[in-house]
Scaffold this motif. Sequence first.
Motif, mmCIF file in Angstrom:
data_model
loop_
_atom_site.group_PDB
_atom_site.id
_atom_site.type_symbol
_atom_site.label_atom_id
_atom_site.label_comp_id
_atom_site.label_asym_id
_atom_site.label_seq_id
_atom_site.Cartn_x
_atom_site.Cartn_y
_atom_site.Cartn_z
ATOM 1 N N LEU A 45 15.425 18.946 61.477
ATOM 2 C CA LEU A 45 15.495 19.997 60.457
ATOM 3 C C LEU A 45 16.905 20.560 60.275
ATOM 4 N N PRO A 46 17.641 20.886 61.345
ATOM 5 C CA PRO A 46 19.006 21.384 61.125
ATOM 6 C C PRO A 46 19.906 20.363 60.422
ATOM 7 N N GLN A 47 19.730 19.073 60.713
ATOM 8 C CA GLN A 47 20.540 18.053 60.042
ATOM 9 C C GLN A 47 20.164 17.933 58.569
ATOM 10 N N GLY A 167 13.613 11.185 67.455
ATOM 11 C CA GLY A 167 14.266 11.904 66.360
ATOM 12 C C GLY A 167 15.735 12.144 66.627
ATOM 13 N N GLY A 168 16.058 12.489 67.889
ATOM 14 C CA GLY A 168 17.457 12.700 68.226
ATOM 15 C C GLY A 168 18.286 11.438 68.070
ATOM 16 N N VAL A 169 17.742 10.298 68.503
ATOM 17 C CA VAL A 169 18.458 9.030 68.384
ATOM 18 C C VAL A 169 18.651 8.663 66.916
ATOM 19 N N LEU A 170 17.563 8.744 66.140
ATOM 20 C CA LEU A 170 17.641 8.349 64.733
ATOM 21 C C LEU A 170 18.549 9.265 63.930
ATOM 22 N N THR A 171 18.521 10.562 64.255
ATOM 23 C CA THR A 171 19.339 11.510 63.513
ATOM 24 C C THR A 171 20.823 11.291 63.764
ATOM 25 N N ILE A 305 22.167 28.034 69.131
ATOM 26 C CA ILE A 305 22.771 28.873 70.167
ATOM 27 C C ILE A 305 23.665 28.054 71.088
ATOM 28 N N TRP A 306 23.164 26.915 71.544
ATOM 29 C CA TRP A 306 23.954 26.063 72.429
ATOM 30 C C TRP A 306 24.768 25.023 71.664
ATOM 31 N N HIS A 307 24.493 24.838 70.361
ATOM 32 C CA HIS A 307 25.222 23.893 69.509
ATOM 33 C C HIS A 307 25.138 22.470 70.052
ATOM 34 N N TRP A 308 23.952 22.097 70.500
ATOM 35 C CA TRP A 308 23.746 20.749 71.006
ATOM 36 C C TRP A 308 23.463 19.792 69.858
ATOM 37 N N SER A 309 23.688 18.508 70.117
ATOM 38 C CA SER A 309 23.354 17.476 69.141
ATOM 39 C C SER A 309 21.838 17.300 69.079
ATOM 40 N N ALA A 310 21.380 16.608 68.033
ATOM 41 C CA ALA A 310 19.947 16.348 67.904
ATOM 42 C C ALA A 310 19.438 15.510 69.067
ATOM 43 N N ARG A 312 20.662 15.348 72.209
ATOM 44 C CA ARG A 312 20.581 16.174 73.413
ATOM 45 C C ARG A 312 19.416 17.156 73.328
ATOM 46 N N THR A 313 19.178 17.682 72.129
ATOM 47 C CA THR A 313 18.037 18.584 71.932
ATOM 48 C C THR A 313 16.724 17.867 72.195
ATOM 49 N N GLY A 314 16.591 16.648 71.671
ATOM 50 C CA GLY A 314 15.373 15.884 71.892
ATOM 51 C C GLY A 314 15.121 15.608 73.361
ATOM 52 N N LEU A 315 16.170 15.263 74.092
ATOM 53 C CA LEU A 315 16.031 15.022 75.525
ATOM 54 C C LEU A 315 15.666 16.303 76.262
ATOM 55 N N ALA A 316 16.178 17.440 75.794
ATOM 56 C CA ALA A 316 15.877 18.718 76.440
ATOM 57 C C ALA A 316 14.414 19.103 76.261
ATOM 58 N N ILE A 317 13.835 18.758 75.119
ATOM 59 C CA ILE A 317 12.445 19.126 74.829
ATOM 60 C C ILE A 317 11.465 18.201 75.541
ATOM 61 N N ALA A 318 11.847 16.948 75.742
ATOM 62 C CA ALA A 318 10.915 15.916 76.192
ATOM 63 C C ALA A 318 10.172 16.212 77.490
ATOM 64 N N PRO A 319 10.767 16.833 78.528
ATOM 65 C CA PRO A 319 10.025 16.993 79.798
ATOM 66 C C PRO A 319 8.696 17.723 79.663
#
Length: 472
Positions: A45-47, A167-171, A305-310, A312-319
């Motif tokens: 969505l942000p992209q 989604g993070g990889v594709l984005t 807030i952290w200005h992470w890439s899509a 990195r965000t996807g990996l953060a959500i996955a667990p």
Amino acid sequence: MNSPDTRTVVPPEIPARPRLGVVFAVVAAGVAMSNLDVFIVNVALPQIGGHFADASLSSLSWVLNAYAVVFAALLVPAGNLADRTGPRRAYLVGIAVFTVASVLCAVAPGVWTLVAARVAQAAGAALLMPASLGLLLASAPPERRGSMVRAWTAISGLAAALGPVVGGVLTQFDWRWVFLVNVPIGVAVLVAGPRVLPRTAGGGRADTARPDLPGAALLTAAIALLALGLVKGDDWGPGGVAGTLAVAALLFAWFVYRSGRHPSPVLPLPLLRVPGFGPATVANVLFAVAFAAMLLSVVLWCEQIWHWSALRTGLAIAPGPIMVPALAIGAGPIVRRVGAGPIAVAGCVFFAGGIAWWVWRLTPDAGYAQGMLPGMLLTGIGVGLTLPTLIGAAVTALPPRSFSTGSGVVTMARQVGTVLGVAMLVAALGVPRGTAEALDAFDAGWHLTLLATAAAAVAGLCVRRRSGGENS
């Protein structure tokens, strides 16, 4: 010369009934595709907003909400259609519509064109989702239906786990790939489906009333106005918001009145009187509010807030989501012993603990391991325990002739909750002017999420244990 009676007599070939595992694989592909799309789009969505530079957060929220609103409104008519004409046909048509609409999303030249294509996607998803569960329940013996419901639900959890990462990889390449990834899956299902899916007969008759499409339009308008009133609070002021919400309430009341009188309504009110179905459906709505708000809040926190890439965000959500499939299946024996209500309430407690952790510990300076990860794990446990339990408690309470329609009602309830959760979070975040204001806005959104979770737990207490093998 051989006599006729010595010859081996070959009986006429009878088409073998497809194995349940094969049917599940084909059905799971479509269910995963439609669910994967939701979680991929959250991360992208942000992209998408960056590509359409003039789009505000409230406008972008309709990329999510338009899908959920139309999905919710069409689910029960689609489930009714699947019950009348057979789930096999409805499932394959839904897959075809969803696949074509995914291409239209990818080539959309503007944000509102994308929203329109998402509406078409929702129509396809509404056809395939209740039909998919109808196919599974019709193919499974009664003692395995509860297990099939939990496995069907686990697919959604697996899509949630993989969606942010994929989604993070594709984005990283282009946000349009989050829609194009559906095309090979859809084509594969359309090739394999006609060969392996059972030709389950529909239950419709020539004189059966047509589904209530005007009622679906009323529900669509009511939910859309409710979401619009929430997300436009900053722009319209209290008077405009109150007027919009009042019109939404009137439309919803009209919708309920019409559902009580129409021979083939969007919301079959008698289903809500089936023991166990009504409370579980209400709990599904409330928990979906909390889940949708939680998921979007994490994406926006990581990327704003952290200005992470899509990626990195996807990996953060996955667990968190990656825990859902195992919990969804593993909790089945416990549900059989103690009932659905206590497990759903326990899941809500875990989920609330994760949200409370973020309120307490998550700051811009907090590390991922200490700030976000504990909350992701706790919410993942909560979703794994609560979501499949509530869906299973609702759907397996129904008679076989209502499987597709009933699963449509349950999924409709979840989508309504999703719309409200996204709108609630967007309203809480508003348009913050600085970091401190943004942090306060996130805290406000999480406090509202906690309230929705508490309400879901209260509704879960009303879900009574039923006898029989429905939870097997």
